[in-house]
Design a protein around this motif. Structure first.
Motif, PDB file in Angstrom:
ATOM      1  N   HIS A 118      55.600 -73.845  70.039  1.00 23.98           N
ATOM      2  CA  HIS A 118      56.670 -74.329  68.942  1.00 23.98           C
ATOM      3  C   HIS A 118      57.539 -73.274  69.281  1.00 23.98           C
ATOM      4  O   HIS A 118      58.830 -73.301  69.436  1.00 23.98           O
ATOM      5  CB  HIS A 118      55.994 -73.872  68.238  1.00 23.98           C
ATOM      6  N   ARG A 168      62.146 -72.955  64.906  1.00 21.78           N
ATOM      7  CA  ARG A 168      61.314 -72.908  65.544  1.00 21.78           C
ATOM      8  C   ARG A 168      62.183 -71.384  66.005  1.00 21.78           C
ATOM      9  O   ARG A 168      63.035 -71.381  66.830  1.00 21.78           O
ATOM     10  CB  ARG A 168      61.777 -73.502  67.596  1.00 21.78           C
ATOM     11  N   ARG A 179      53.469 -74.151  57.577  1.00 23.36           N
ATOM     12  CA  ARG A 179      54.096 -72.738  57.421  1.00 23.36           C
ATOM     13  C   ARG A 179      52.544 -72.064  57.675  1.00 23.36           C
ATOM     14  O   ARG A 179      53.212 -70.224  58.109  1.00 23.36           O
ATOM     15  CB  ARG A 179      55.140 -73.041  56.489  1.00 23.36           C
ATOM     16  N   SER A 208      56.816 -81.684  63.380  1.00 23.13           N
ATOM     17  CA  SER A 208      56.707 -80.410  63.800  1.00 23.13           C
ATOM     18  C   SER A 208      56.220 -80.784  65.493  1.00 23.13           C
ATOM     19  O   SER A 208      55.327 -81.026  65.350  1.00 23.13           O
ATOM     20  CB  SER A 208      56.265 -79.553  63.406  1.00 23.13           C
ATOM     21  N   GLU A 212      59.878 -79.848  58.295  1.00 21.09           N
ATOM     22  CA  GLU A 212      60.442 -79.427  60.166  1.00 21.09           C
ATOM     23  C   GLU A 212      60.131 -77.518  59.516  1.00 21.09           C
ATOM     24  O   GLU A 212      60.258 -76.748  58.574  1.00 21.09           O
ATOM     25  CB  GLU A 212      61.684 -79.212  59.437  1.00 21.09           C
ATOM     26  N   LEU A 213      58.973 -77.926  61.250  1.00 23.89           N
ATOM     27  CA  LEU A 213      58.879 -75.880  61.025  1.00 23.89           C
ATOM     28  C   LEU A 213      59.947 -75.679  62.269  1.00 23.89           C
ATOM     29  O   LEU A 213      60.317 -75.753  63.230  1.00 23.89           O
ATOM     30  CB  LEU A 213      58.020 -76.210  61.343  1.00 23.89           C
TER      31      LEU A 213
END
Length: 389
Positions: A138, A380, A78, A311, A377-378
């Motif tokens: 992303h 979106r 992040r 991700s 997990e990033l």
């Protein structure tokens, strides 16, 4: 066993758990490759730690960058995601500053001096463009990444810094930034029709660039590449001496410190751009093959680590950093063999130089960080461009 342990709450955030997830075989390959480069710098530097001191300085550069890379591998993805646009913006401002107050060396305005420290901002852009494009995609839908007017945005993100770098002038870095950006766009799912159209129009673009965009000395380099024998003691000297050095090494080479072209200074830039010619002269085909085998293993392992990320940002950031590294190897390798014009792109981790090593190792810090945080997990988030939808 390790993966099951990492499923416990909070376990993945422990630094000892993160260190255990670092691919130490990959780190070992980087050390082995750089070690061969240091040995070669010791040889072409006169078989001494004194003199030009290339080997000693490279060892210091690598030691610092190695610690930095391992530290960056522990950094949360992040942080990279949030800092991507800031890093790109800062790198772009530094490129603009070069145009205004940059130092001129050897006829090129590429450097900035701050507090006695001199650096090339274009080196930062090689990684900044990867991270910025990874964040852009992303936040994009698959449809927009495939075919949409929004593709003009990443095209501009690539084109503006590439144009500034070309104006310095630095053809090699401009080509590297452009190809790296194009690689990320393709990996993000660019429509094959656009790729085919770009490939078909490439000869016309190259011709127009040659006629109207390149400086006279750059045009001369390209013409020399096509016919180096036409001026063997002038513009063709670099390529011809490189070919002589590489061809004279044979299977096992002449031995460390025994290369006539490198030791007698017939080979120009023997510690930077043309170090692979010195490798092939002194270590032969076996030495050159070993180095390229290490490069291949590093690239394949890095791409595998990129593919493990959950991700989209992680996959593109790691793959883009790997693409930059691979392009370094491809362009420099082709250059020293006379298959590409001389453009001043070093052989990563083998050529002498702190700026290039800093960016390469930072890129691998991102790659290792993607592997360490592969389960992260990033979300979106909505792109700043979504208001135009």
């Amino acid at each position: 066993m390790v993966d099951s342990a990492l499923s416990r709450p909070g376990q993945r955030e422990r630094y000892d758990s993160k260190l255990a997830q670092v691919d130490w075989l990959f780190v070992g390959l980087l050390c082995a490759l750089t070690g061969i480069g240091i040995i070669m710098l010791y040889s072409v530097g006169g078989m001494t730690w004194g003199g030009p001191g290339w080997a000693y300085k490279q060892l210091i550069f690598f030691s610092v960058c190695l610690v930095m890379m391992c530290g960056l591998s522990l950094l949360d993805l992040r942080v990279w995601l949030m800092g991507a646009y800031w890093f790109y913006g800062a790198s772009l401002l530094l490129l603009i500053a070069v145009e205004a107050v940059g130092a001129v060396r050897m006829g090129a305005q590429r450097w900035l001096s701050i507090g006695g420290f001199t650096f090339q901002p274009s080196e930062f852009m090689k990684l900044a463009i990867v991270l910025a494009l990874a964040r852009f995609y992303h936040e994009c839908s698959a449809k927009d990444a495939n075919l949409s007017w929004k593709l003009l945005i990443p095209a501009a993100m690539i084109g503006v810094p590439a144009t500034l770098v070309m104006h310095q002038p630095d053809l090699g870095t401009a080509v590297l930034i452009s190809l790296t950006g194009a690689s990320v766009m393709i990996l993000a799912g660019l429509n094959w029709k656009i790729i085919a159209a770009a490939a078909a129009s490439a000869p016309v673009a190259v011709f127009l660039a040659f006629q109207y965009a390149l400086h006279d000395y750059q045009k001369k380099r390209i013409l020399t590449f096509l016919n180096p024998e036409g001026d063997p003691s002038g513009d063709g000297y670099h390529i011809l001496q490189s070919k002589i050095a590489m061809g004279s090494g044979g299977l096992l080479g002449k031995g460390l410190g025994l290369g006539s072209q490198s030791q007698l200074n017939f080979l120009p830039e023997k510690h930077t751009d043309f170090i692979m010619a010195a490798v092939c002269e002194e270590l032969g085909f076996a030495g050159g093959f070993t180095i390229f085998l290490l490069y291949a293993l590093i690239i394949l392992m890095a791409l595998r680590m990129a593919s493990l990320s959950h991700s989209h940002f992680g996959r593109l950031a790691a793959a883009g950093a790997t693409a930059t590294f691979a392009l370094y190897v491809l362009i420099n390798g082709a250059m020293v063999m006379g298959m590409f014009p001389v453009v001043g792109v070093p052989m990563p981790l083998v050529s002498y130089g702190g700026s290039a090593m800093l960016m390469v190792m930072t890129g691998f810090g991102v790659v290792l960080g993607v592997k360490v945080h592969r389960y992260q997990e990033l979300p979106r988030q909505a792109s700043i461009f979504s208001r135009f939808e």
